[in-house]
Design an enzyme around this catalytic site. Structure first.
Site, PDB file in Angstrom:
ATOM      1  N   TYR A   1       0.969  -1.346   0.020  1.00 55.03           N
ATOM      2  CA  TYR A   1      -0.071   0.400  -0.001  1.00 55.03           C
ATOM      3  C   TYR A   1       0.927   1.128   0.207  1.00 55.03           C
ATOM      4  O   TYR A   1       0.971   1.905   1.011  1.00 55.03           O
ATOM      5  CB  TYR A   1      -1.296  -0.160   1.477  1.00 55.03           C
TER       6      TYR A   1
ATOM      7  N   ARG B   1      -1.706   7.735  -3.909  1.00 59.34           N
ATOM      8  CA  ARG B   1      -2.366   6.734  -3.394  1.00 59.34           C
ATOM      9  C   ARG B   1      -3.629   7.583  -3.253  1.00 59.34           C
ATOM     10  O   ARG B   1      -3.384   8.964  -2.706  1.00 59.34           O
ATOM     11  CB  ARG B   1      -1.896   6.629  -2.376  1.00 59.34           C
ATOM     12  N   ASP B   2      -5.470   6.951  -2.739  1.00 59.56           N
ATOM     13  CA  ASP B   2      -6.075   6.811  -2.467  1.00 59.56           C
ATOM     14  C   ASP B   2      -6.783   8.286  -3.366  1.00 59.56           C
ATOM     15  O   ASP B   2      -7.093   9.669  -2.954  1.00 59.56           O
ATOM     16  CB  ASP B   2      -5.907   7.233  -1.035  1.00 59.56           C
TER      17      ASP B   2
ATOM     18  N   SER C   1      -5.576   8.824   3.558  1.00 58.54           N
ATOM     19  CA  SER C   1      -4.539   7.954   3.106  1.00 58.54           C
ATOM     20  C   SER C   1      -3.713   8.404   2.338  1.00 58.54           C
ATOM     21  O   SER C   1      -2.915   7.836   1.325  1.00 58.54           O
ATOM     22  CB  SER C   1      -5.529   6.845   2.964  1.00 58.54           C
TER      23      SER C   1
ATOM     24  N   ASP D   1      -8.254  -0.126  -2.368  1.00 58.72           N
ATOM     25  CA  ASP D   1      -9.037   0.507  -3.432  1.00 58.72           C
ATOM     26  C   ASP D   1      -8.250   1.335  -4.623  1.00 58.72           C
ATOM     27  O   ASP D   1      -9.214   2.195  -5.558  1.00 58.72           O
ATOM     28  CB  ASP D   1      -8.825   2.242  -2.321  1.00 58.72           C
TER      29      ASP D   1
ATOM     30  N   ASP E   1      -8.628   5.107  10.487  1.00 54.99           N
ATOM     31  CA  ASP E   1      -9.749   5.409   9.298  1.00 54.99           C
ATOM     32  C   ASP E   1      -8.800   6.780   8.470  1.00 54.99           C
ATOM     33  O   ASP E   1      -8.659   7.538   7.587  1.00 54.99           O
ATOM     34  CB  ASP E   1     -10.679   5.074   9.269  1.00 54.99           C
TER      35      ASP E   1
END
Ligand SMILES: *[C@@H]1O[C@H](CO)[C@@H](O)[C@H](O)[C@H]1NC(C)=O
Ligand SMILES: *[C@@H]1O[C@H](CO)[C@@H](O)[C@H](O)[C@H]1NC(C)=O
Ligand SMILES: *[C@@H]1O[C@H](CO)[C@@H](O)[C@H](O)[C@H]1NC(C)=O
Ligand SMILES: *[C@@H]1O[C@H](CO)[C@@H](O)[C@H](O)[C@H]1NC(C)=O
Length: 449
Positions: free
Chosen positions: A173, A178-179, A185, A225, A404
């Site tokens: 990850y 990212r995200d 994130s 994701d 989260d």
């Protein structure tokens, strides 16, 4: 862009003299074409595999002339020093079978510290028992990668002393940008700042950590994701910009991990409330299958991971009202709907399903709410006796208690989902410990701890 990519893959046989984006274009024993379609450049990943990656050639590359020393290849190509160990054959059947799932000491320590702060004796004892439940370790920064070698050394020793080999669960990850459809994130790498090369280096380092421990089995969830965002969120500018990079990076990850012979990969596939909508199923299957095929159908890609860090039931007693309109209202409906589409396109339809925080249902106001949802409890325990042949294992992918995302609206990583009324607040930054949330997960665990 996505449809263009899929179209390229579809018409590949018509252009046998120029390889499609992400196709093989060279390497030891390769006898096919060594040029790429316009917009792609043949890039030496290792002596055995060159791939058409997005870009423009500065010199004519001829990777098939690369012999024993890949670092001396033409200047128009990129080289990666780690050589694969060759093609190995995965064990038949469920990769979780015959192994003890290794417990990460990092999470065990978080849980022990958290339990020590709980005064109620019953809750404290229940909290302590969570330290014995295996979770995945998220390698979400390159700085954490050296921990993997330490973990594997311990897992290897335990496997030898117990006579049953260990299985270590990791989450890959660290994509650049990212995200892309959210903020909580955001990662350390940026596409604009050498992100793809940094990511390839991150993967090379993971591979180097795993290589000395062929006796330990590794199960990897690949990039939560990321591919789901490419199915549904290309209208978000950051996702559209990231598309070719995500595809190249995920391809590189599964190809390099595949060379090790002991790493079984599951691509992240969102969840029922995301790719499980009937309109998203076929596009999702197409994306997984085309990526898999153009990566050379790596034999250690075992299937898909669903519900990672989410809250859906595996099999809901009745549909949560927020799922209205979607006949695939839980993970088993989603999996059963996706399976034939994957199978018919040649993708291995095996699944692992995260149930770590799915113990309590009907707690969200919208299905898309994902941040520290209030009232959640730990869910089904990890098991390989899943009751469904398509599901290899129920897992805890999200270590319950790790936050989260922050509810602090001034934080750079604030995402509005973490400020919704069904999100537990105040919440610290993503990944840090959220004591009050953990305590609730323990108290509401179903089945009870
Ligand atoms: C436990 O309590 C101590 C003292 O209140 C605090 O400093 C520490 O951060 C707490 N630990 C956790 C995991 O909440
Ligand atoms: C593995 O790690 C655990 C927990 O950190 C430790 O108790 C154990 O002694 C280690 N075992 C070996 C064989 O290294
Ligand atoms: C991403 O796609 C999902 C599923 O269609 C949608 O619910 C969500 O709002 C999208 N996110 C953004 C930021 O557009
Ligand atoms: C919220 O974030 C801002 C900016 O990082 C910081 O200055 C502030 O201390 C944070 N507030 C809380 C309550 O953590």
């Amino acid at each position: 862009m996505l449809s263009a990519f899929l179209a390229l893959v579809a018409i590949l046989p018509a252009f046998a003299n120029a390889q499609a984006l992400y196709s093989q274009c060279g390497g030891t024993g390769w006898s096919g074409a060594t040029t790429c379609v316009s917009g792609a450049v043949c890039t030496v990943l290792n002596p055995y595999y060159s791939q058409c990656l997005p870009g423009t050639a500065t010199t004519t590359s001829n990777p098939t002339t690369t012999t024993s020393n890949p670092t001396t290849s033409n200047s128009g190509t990129t080289t990666v020093s780690s050589a694969p160990t060759g093609t190995q054959t995965p064990a038949a059947g469920n990769p979780f079978e015959g192994h003890n799932i290794w417990l990460t000491p990092f999470y065990a320590a978080e849980v022990a510290a958290a339990a020590a702060n709980i005064t109620d004796a019953t809750t404290k004892a229940a909290a302590q028992s969570v330290a014995q439940i295996p979770t995945f370790t998220w390698f979400d920064t390159i700085a954490k990668v050296p921990d993997l070698g330490t973990y594997l050394a311990n897992a290897s020793a335990l496997g030898k002393s117990s006579g049953t080999p260990s299985l270590v669960q990791i989450i890959v990850y660290d994509l650049p940008d990212r995200d892309c459809a959210a903020a909580a994130s955001n990662g350390e790498f940026s596409i604009a700042d050498n992100g793809q090369a940094n990511y390839f280096n991150y993967i090379d380092q993971l591979v180097a950590q795993i290589k000395p421990f062929p006796d330990v089995r590794v199960v990897a969830i690949i990039e939560p994701d990321s591919l789901a965002n490419l199915v549904t969120n290309l209208s978000v500018e950051k996702c559209a910009n990231a598309q070719t990079t995500y595809l190249a990076c995920v391809t590189y990850a599964i190809q390099q991990l595949n060379t090790l012979g002991n790493v079984y990969s599951y691509l992240d596939a969102g969840h029922a409330g995301w790719l499980g909508w009937p309109a998203n199923l076929q596009p999702a299957a197409n994306l997984f299958a085309s990526l898999f095929k153009s990566a050379g159908s790596p034999s250690f890609v075992r299937g898909l991971a669903t519900d990672v860090a989410n809250y859906n039931a595996l099999s809901a007693a009745s549909p949560d009202p927020i799922t209205q309109g979607n006949s695939n209202y839980d993970e088993i409906h989603y999996i059963n709907a996706l399976t034939p589409l994957l199978t018919s396109s040649g993708f291995p339809a095996h699944f692992i399903v995260d149930q770590g925080r799915s113990g309590v249902q009907n707690i969200r106001q919208q299905w898309g709410d994902w941040c520290n949802v209030k009232g959640a409890g730990f869910g089904m325990r990890p098991t390989i006796n899943t009751g469904y042949t398509a599901i290899d294992a129920i897992v805890w992918a999200k270590p319950g208690g790790e936050c989260d995302g922050t509810s602090n609206t001034s934080s750079a990583r604030y995402d509005y989902h973490c400020g919704l009324s069904d999100a537990d607040q105040p919440a610290p930054e993503a990944g840090t410990w959220f004591q009050e949330y953990f305590t609730t997960l323990v108290q509401k665990a179903s089945p009870p701890l």
